[in-house]
Design a protein around this motif. Structure first.
Motif, short mmCIF file in Angstrom:
data_model
loop_
_atom_site.label_atom_id
_atom_site.label_comp_id
_atom_site.label_asym_id
_atom_site.label_seq_id
_atom_site.Cartn_x
_atom_site.Cartn_y
_atom_site.Cartn_z
N PHE A 1 0.66 -1.03 -0.21
CA PHE A 1 0.18 -0.21 0.16
C PHE A 1 0.89 1.37 0.15
CE2 PHE A 1 -3.68 -2.63 1.13
CZ PHE A 1 -4.16 -2.79 -0.03
N TRP A 2 2.28 1.15 0.02
CA TRP A 2 2.57 2.18 0.93
C TRP A 2 3.68 2.60 -0.67
CZ3 TRP A 2 5.61 0.74 5.13
CH2 TRP A 2 5.37 0.96 6.31
N SER A 3 2.88 1.64 -2.13
CA SER A 3 3.76 2.00 -3.42
C SER A 3 2.42 1.58 -4.82
CB SER A 3 4.48 0.52 -3.94
OG SER A 3 4.49 -0.52 -3.46
N HIS A 4 0.95 1.66 -4.00
CA HIS A 4 -0.30 1.35 -4.44
C HIS A 4 -0.95 2.85 -3.96
CE1 HIS A 4 1.43 -2.00 -5.47
NE2 HIS A 4 1.16 -2.05 -6.73
N GLU A 5 -2.01 3.18 -4.36
CA GLU A 5 -3.09 3.93 -3.83
C GLU A 5 -3.62 3.52 -3.27
OE1 GLU A 5 -5.47 7.79 -5.32
OE2 GLU A 5 -3.81 7.45 -6.02
N GLU A 6 -4.30 2.58 -3.97
CA GLU A 6 -5.47 1.90 -3.76
C GLU A 6 -5.94 0.41 -4.17
OE1 GLU A 6 -8.66 4.45 -3.16
OE2 GLU A 6 -9.53 3.49 -5.54
N SER B 1 1.69 7.42 5.79
CA SER B 1 2.64 7.34 5.01
C SER B 1 4.41 6.15 6.01
CB SER B 1 3.41 8.64 4.97
OG SER B 1 4.17 9.11 5.88
N ARG C 1 -6.67 1.89 1.64
CA ARG C 1 -5.37 2.52 1.49
C ARG C 1 -4.57 2.59 2.86
NH1 ARG C 1 -9.98 5.26 0.36
NH2 ARG C 1 -9.20 5.40 -2.18
N GLN C 2 -3.40 3.39 2.57
CA GLN C 2 -2.83 3.44 3.51
C GLN C 2 -3.19 4.71 4.48
OE1 GLN C 2 1.21 5.04 2.54
NE2 GLN C 2 0.20 6.33 1.34
#
Length: 126
Positions: free
Chosen positions: A14-19, A69, A65-66
């Motif tokens: 999730f830190w590299s994909h928005e949702e 961060s 989603r995250q």
């Protein structure tokens, strides 16, 4: 905060994909590590309950989603670990950074100084 291997991997996702929904996350991990959709759904639900993911119902599925961060999460981990070893009157953050910085190169120390200065400037402007 204790996290299992799959929980850590899901956070990285999730830190590299928005949702994504559970099926999308499962498809991503299926080729890398296997596992069932049910396992992914349970993992995402645990991360949601721990406050590490946000979710929104879209149709029949939750889209995740995250919640914070990667930097904020690491900061919370450091604060969480250090509070277990220091009294409230002791400055655990100074001790942690002093210890960690002893292994940094000059370039890494310079980068850290730049980041600290940026934080100071941000705090002043708020």
């Amino acid at each position: 905060m204790n996290l299992g291997e799959l929980e850590k991997a899901a956070l990285q996702y999730f830190w590299s994909h928005e949702e994504a929904d559970a099926k999308q996350v499962h498809a991503y991990f299926e080729t890398k590590r296997g596992g069932s959709l049910n396992t992914i759904q349970s993992t995402l639900d645990r991360l949601f309950k721990k406050g590490l993911l946000k979710r929104e119902k879209q149709g029949y599925a939750y889209v995740y989603r995250q919640a914070m961060s990667k930097d904020a999460f690491i900061g919370e981990l450091v604060a969480d670990v250090t509070k277990d070893f220091f009294k409230p009157t002791e400055n655990a953050l100074h001790a942690a950074f002093t210890s960690m910085s002893s292994s940094l190169s000059d370039d890494e120390l310079s980068e850290l100084e730049t980041l600290i200065e940026q934080q100071r400037n941000n705090a002043r402007s708020e």
